[in-house]
Enzyme design. Structure first.
Site, PDB file in Angstrom:
ATOM      1  N   ASP A 141       1.001  -1.389  -0.060  1.00 14.09           N
ATOM      2  CA  ASP A 141       0.001   0.040   0.060  1.00 14.09           C
ATOM      3  C   ASP A 141       0.864   1.330  -0.071  1.00 14.09           C
ATOM      4  OD1 ASP A 141      -1.799   2.018   0.582  1.00 14.09           O
ATOM      5  OD2 ASP A 141      -3.290   0.735   1.481  1.00 14.09           O
ATOM      6  N   ASP A 142       0.736   2.233  -1.017  1.00 23.73           N
ATOM      7  CA  ASP A 142       1.616   3.272  -1.231  1.00 23.73           C
ATOM      8  C   ASP A 142       1.053   4.473  -0.243  1.00 23.73           C
ATOM      9  OD1 ASP A 142       3.120   2.029  -2.886  1.00 23.73           O
ATOM     10  OD2 ASP A 142       2.256   2.971  -4.982  1.00 23.73           O
TER      11      ASP A 142
ATOM     12  N   HIS B 130     -23.917 -16.744 -22.098  1.00 20.24           N
ATOM     13  CA  HIS B 130     -22.915 -17.757 -22.885  1.00 20.24           C
ATOM     14  C   HIS B 130     -22.249 -16.832 -24.087  1.00 20.24           C
ATOM     15  CE1 HIS B 130     -25.880 -17.254 -26.079  1.00 20.24           C
ATOM     16  NE2 HIS B 130     -26.944 -17.386 -25.322  1.00 20.24           N
TER      17      HIS B 130
ATOM     18  N   ILE C  22     -23.596  -0.575 -10.804  1.00 16.38           N
ATOM     19  CA  ILE C  22     -24.554  -1.454  -9.941  1.00 16.38           C
ATOM     20  C   ILE C  22     -25.692  -1.660 -10.915  1.00 16.38           C
ATOM     21  CG2 ILE C  22     -25.457   0.155  -8.749  1.00 16.38           C
ATOM     22  CD1 ILE C  22     -25.265  -1.812  -6.420  1.00 16.38           C
TER      23      ILE C  22
ATOM     24  N   GLY D 176     -24.865   3.281 -12.761  1.00 18.00           N
ATOM     25  CA  GLY D 176     -25.694   2.341 -11.905  1.00 18.00           C
ATOM     26  C   GLY D 176     -27.091   2.173 -12.908  1.00 18.00           C
TER      27      GLY D 176
END
Length: 194
Positions: free
Chosen positions: A18-19, A123, A153, A171
């Site tokens: 983590d920077d 598919h 979402i 969303g």
């Protein structure tokens, strides 16, 4: 991501790079250093597989980190045990499939892509590398989504649609025709915003 990696028993331990944190531990997982420490930590055998946990607002960073490390370090793949994935599906390295996803026959999920909770992909669909699918995205068959796309979402995409790289869908966006120009799209049907 770390929570599911541990609770679904994909890994016995998870570590972070983590920077931005000065903490030595995040959510019970040790921080090994910054991204500049990844190669040396791998060479020191502190970990054996890598996943990129950076979210949807930083897809270019996800892509850059993947391209930097993918030739030197093995990337893991997590498919949650509650998801159903057909035997013909191809899921490339670095992908994470969260709980409750359904991935139908002859689908291809390219490298370093995240499918969040309860995504449904029909598919003969291909999702490009470095994409982020938010919870409950529904994609019909024969869809092709290029790299570095964010699907918000509850996004719905009908069959036989193509979406160009670097597209963001807000969303609950409903895509009923191909998107050939990158940018932000929202609404039902999807409309270009910027």
């Amino acid at each position: 991501m770390a929570h599911y990696a541990l609770s679904d028993k994909h890994y016995g331990k998870v570590f972070f790079f983590d920077d931005f944190t000065t903490q030595t531990e995040v959510n019970g997982c040790r921080v090994l250093g910054k991204t500049s420490d990844v190669i040396s930590s791998f060479e020191d055998k502190q970990f054996d597989e890598l996943l990129i946990g950076i979210g949807y607002k930083h897809l270019q960073v996800r892509k850059d980190l993947f391209e930097t490390f993918s030739t030197a370090i093995p990337f893991g793949t997590i498919i949650h045990s509650s998801s159903w994935v057909d035997d013909t599906v191809v899921i490339e390295k670095g992908c994470v499939v969260y709980p409750g996803c359904i991935i139908d026959a002859k689908t291809v999920i390219r490298a370093n892509t995240v499918l969040n909770i309860a995504c449904s992909i029909a598919h003969d669909t291909e999702i490009g590398s470095h994409c982020f699918l938010s919870p409950r995205v529904a994609i019909a068959g024969f869809v092709n989504i290029d790299e570095c796309c964010v699907l918000g979402i509850n996004t719905t995409i009908i069959d036989n649609v193509k979406i160009v790289a670097h597209t963001q869908l807000g969303g609950a966006t409903v895509v009923i025709k191909s998107i050939n120009k990158s940018g932000l799209f929202v609404g039902n049907p999807a409309k270009f915003v910027r």
